[in-house]
Scaffold this motif. Sequence first.
Motif, PDB file in Angstrom:
ATOM      1  N   LYS A  66       9.388   1.538  -0.498  1.00 20.94           N
ATOM      2  CA  LYS A  66       8.477   2.183  -1.460  1.00 20.94           C
ATOM      3  C   LYS A  66       7.396   1.207  -1.920  1.00 20.94           C
ATOM      4  CE  LYS A  66      11.489   5.748  -3.337  1.00 20.94           C
ATOM      5  NZ  LYS A  66      12.125   6.290  -4.538  1.00 20.94           N
ATOM      6  N   ALA A  67       7.780  -0.064  -2.102  1.00 19.44           N
ATOM      7  CA  ALA A  67       6.815  -1.065  -2.556  1.00 19.44           C
ATOM      8  C   ALA A  67       5.687  -1.230  -1.556  1.00 19.44           C
ATOM      9  CB  ALA A  67       7.513  -2.404  -2.781  1.00 19.44           C
ATOM     10  N   PHE A  68       6.048  -1.400  -0.301  1.00 19.94           N
ATOM     11  CA  PHE A  68       5.005  -1.623   0.711  1.00 19.94           C
ATOM     12  C   PHE A  68       4.214  -0.357   1.006  1.00 19.94           C
ATOM     13  CE2 PHE A  68       7.793  -5.302   1.716  1.00 19.94           C
ATOM     14  CZ  PHE A  68       6.864  -6.270   1.390  1.00 19.94           C
ATOM     15  N   THR A  69       4.852   0.801   0.873  1.00 21.49           N
ATOM     16  CA  THR A  69       4.123   2.064   1.038  1.00 21.49           C
ATOM     17  C   THR A  69       3.116   2.238  -0.090  1.00 21.49           C
ATOM     18  OG1 THR A  69       6.034   3.063   2.112  1.00 21.49           O
ATOM     19  CG2 THR A  69       4.381   4.564   1.249  1.00 21.49           C
ATOM     20  N   ALA A  70       3.534   1.928  -1.315  1.00 23.28           N
ATOM     21  CA  ALA A  70       2.643   2.072  -2.471  1.00 23.28           C
ATOM     22  C   ALA A  70       1.492   1.086  -2.389  1.00 23.28           C
ATOM     23  CB  ALA A  70       3.419   1.869  -3.760  1.00 23.28           C
ATOM     24  N   VAL A  71       1.763  -0.136  -1.947  1.00 32.10           N
ATOM     25  CA  VAL A  71       0.720  -1.166  -1.853  1.00 32.10           C
ATOM     26  C   VAL A  71      -0.321  -0.782  -0.814  1.00 32.10           C
ATOM     27  CG1 VAL A  71       0.307  -3.561  -1.145  1.00 32.10           C
ATOM     28  CG2 VAL A  71       2.148  -3.028  -2.718  1.00 32.10           C
ATOM     29  N   ALA A  72       0.108  -0.106   0.222  1.00 34.37           N
ATOM     30  CA  ALA A  72      -0.829   0.286   1.279  1.00 34.37           C
ATOM     31  C   ALA A  72      -1.844   1.301   0.791  1.00 34.37           C
ATOM     32  CB  ALA A  72      -0.057   0.851   2.468  1.00 34.37           C
ATOM     33  N   ASN A  73      -1.526   2.046  -0.255  1.00 39.83           N
ATOM     34  CA  ASN A  73      -2.391   3.138  -0.698  1.00 39.83           C
ATOM     35  C   ASN A  73      -3.145   2.868  -2.000  1.00 39.83           C
ATOM     36  OD1 ASN A  73      -1.503   4.718   1.486  1.00 39.83           O
ATOM     37  ND2 ASN A  73       0.310   5.359   0.328  1.00 39.83           N
ATOM     38  N   VAL A  74      -3.168   1.642  -2.515  1.00 38.65           N
ATOM     39  CA  VAL A  74      -3.899   1.363  -3.759  1.00 38.65           C
ATOM     40  C   VAL A  74      -5.044   0.396  -3.495  1.00 38.65           C
ATOM     41  CG1 VAL A  74      -1.874   1.743  -5.220  1.00 38.65           C
ATOM     42  CG2 VAL A  74      -2.384  -0.547  -4.433  1.00 38.65           C
ATOM     43  N   ASN A  75      -5.921   0.276  -4.497  1.00 41.27           N
ATOM     44  CA  ASN A  75      -7.049  -0.634  -4.308  1.00 41.27           C
ATOM     45  C   ASN A  75      -6.572  -2.079  -4.389  1.00 41.27           C
ATOM     46  OD1 ASN A  75      -7.336  -1.814  -6.942  1.00 41.27           O
ATOM     47  ND2 ASN A  75      -8.271   0.095  -7.665  1.00 41.27           N
ATOM     48  N   PRO A  76      -7.285  -2.995  -3.777  1.00 41.23           N
ATOM     49  CA  PRO A  76      -6.851  -4.396  -3.681  1.00 41.23           C
ATOM     50  C   PRO A  76      -6.593  -5.081  -5.024  1.00 41.23           C
ATOM     51  CG  PRO A  76      -8.666  -3.978  -2.175  1.00 41.23           C
ATOM     52  CD  PRO A  76      -8.494  -2.743  -3.005  1.00 41.23           C
ATOM     53  N   ALA A  77      -7.239  -4.690  -6.089  1.00 41.39           N
ATOM     54  CA  ALA A  77      -7.064  -5.344  -7.382  1.00 41.39           C
ATOM     55  C   ALA A  77      -5.669  -5.065  -7.960  1.00 41.39           C
ATOM     56  CB  ALA A  77      -8.137  -4.873  -8.360  1.00 41.39           C
ATOM     57  N   GLU A  78      -5.075  -3.932  -7.634  1.00 32.98           N
ATOM     58  CA  GLU A  78      -3.783  -3.546  -8.194  1.00 32.98           C
ATOM     59  C   GLU A  78      -2.608  -3.902  -7.284  1.00 32.98           C
ATOM     60  OE1 GLU A  78      -4.191   0.634  -8.717  1.00 32.98           O
ATOM     61  OE2 GLU A  78      -5.572   0.452 -10.381  1.00 32.98           O
ATOM     62  N   LYS A  79      -2.871  -4.366  -6.078  1.00 32.85           N
ATOM     63  CA  LYS A  79      -1.810  -4.601  -5.102  1.00 32.85           C
ATOM     64  C   LYS A  79      -0.776  -5.622  -5.573  1.00 32.85           C
ATOM     65  CE  LYS A  79      -3.863  -3.179  -0.791  1.00 32.85           C
ATOM     66  NZ  LYS A  79      -4.109  -3.480   0.598  1.00 32.85           N
ATOM     67  N   ALA A  85       6.084  -5.555  -9.208  1.00 37.80           N
ATOM     68  CA  ALA A  85       6.920  -4.614  -9.956  1.00 37.80           C
ATOM     69  C   ALA A  85       7.904  -3.902  -9.026  1.00 37.80           C
ATOM     70  CB  ALA A  85       6.050  -3.596 -10.681  1.00 37.80           C
ATOM     71  N   SER A  86       7.451  -3.506  -7.856  1.00 36.81           N
ATOM     72  CA  SER A  86       8.312  -2.798  -6.907  1.00 36.81           C
ATOM     73  C   SER A  86       9.403  -3.707  -6.355  1.00 36.81           C
ATOM     74  CB  SER A  86       7.481  -2.226  -5.761  1.00 36.81           C
ATOM     75  OG  SER A  86       6.548  -1.300  -6.254  1.00 36.81           O
ATOM     76  N   ILE A  87       9.056  -4.948  -6.035  1.00 37.26           N
ATOM     77  CA  ILE A  87      10.057  -5.897  -5.533  1.00 37.26           C
ATOM     78  C   ILE A  87      11.075  -6.216  -6.620  1.00 37.26           C
ATOM     79  CG2 ILE A  87      10.394  -8.274  -4.758  1.00 37.26           C
ATOM     80  CD1 ILE A  87       7.844  -7.956  -3.089  1.00 37.26           C
ATOM     81  N   SER A  88      10.629  -6.276  -7.862  1.00 37.63           N
ATOM     82  CA  SER A  88      11.541  -6.509  -8.972  1.00 37.63           C
ATOM     83  C   SER A  88      12.576  -5.395  -9.062  1.00 37.63           C
ATOM     84  CB  SER A  88      10.753  -6.605 -10.278  1.00 37.63           C
ATOM     85  OG  SER A  88      11.632  -6.679 -11.365  1.00 37.63           O
ATOM     86  N   ILE A  89      12.156  -4.166  -8.922  1.00 36.35           N
ATOM     87  CA  ILE A  89      13.090  -3.034  -8.946  1.00 36.35           C
ATOM     88  C   ILE A  89      14.075  -3.134  -7.782  1.00 36.35           C
ATOM     89  CG2 ILE A  89      13.272  -0.517  -8.649  1.00 36.35           C
ATOM     90  CD1 ILE A  89      10.604  -0.342 -10.223  1.00 36.35           C
ATOM     91  N   ALA A  90      13.584  -3.474  -6.608  1.00 35.30           N
ATOM     92  CA  ALA A  90      14.450  -3.602  -5.434  1.00 35.30           C
ATOM     93  C   ALA A  90      15.495  -4.706  -5.646  1.00 35.30           C
ATOM     94  CB  ALA A  90      13.610  -3.888  -4.190  1.00 35.30           C
TER      95      ALA A  90
END
Length: 145
Positions: A66-79, A85-90
């Motif tokens: 989910k982390a890498f999927t979400a990062v692929a779809n956001v603008n570079p400033a928020e990556k 945050a996603s890796i922390s949850i994992a």
Amino acid sequence: MAIGKIVTYGIERLRTPHRREDIDAAMEEGMMEIVPRLEKRTHYIATFANVITLVGLLGTIIGLIKAFTAVANVNPAEKAELLAASISIAMNNTAFALMVAIPFLLIHAFCRRVHRDRRQPGGAKISFLNLAQRMTAEVRQRAAA
């Protein structure tokens, strides 16, 4: 505790006229009653610990996907923020699973050791019988004096 129950069988036999063989037989009877109940479900502890570990790993993998999927779809400033945050949850999934699984693995190891020790010549039973015999001899000596 099971050993306490077995010793109780021996102590109850001490209250009546006894021989060492009678106490031994009473404690053996207690072992035959209690030990099968203990051994019956011990393997579930190990299975549960292993399943919890795998569930934690699955949560980690799903979280990273989910982390890498979400990062692929956001603008570079928020990556960077979203990825952290996603890796922390994992990683929290892994940590929680290990906090649950490790105590269960330790409990299972302890139970296996108890079962292994029980199969060897009843150490606790022999110690108790020797103690009972010494105490009886001391009481008889005091009564004779």
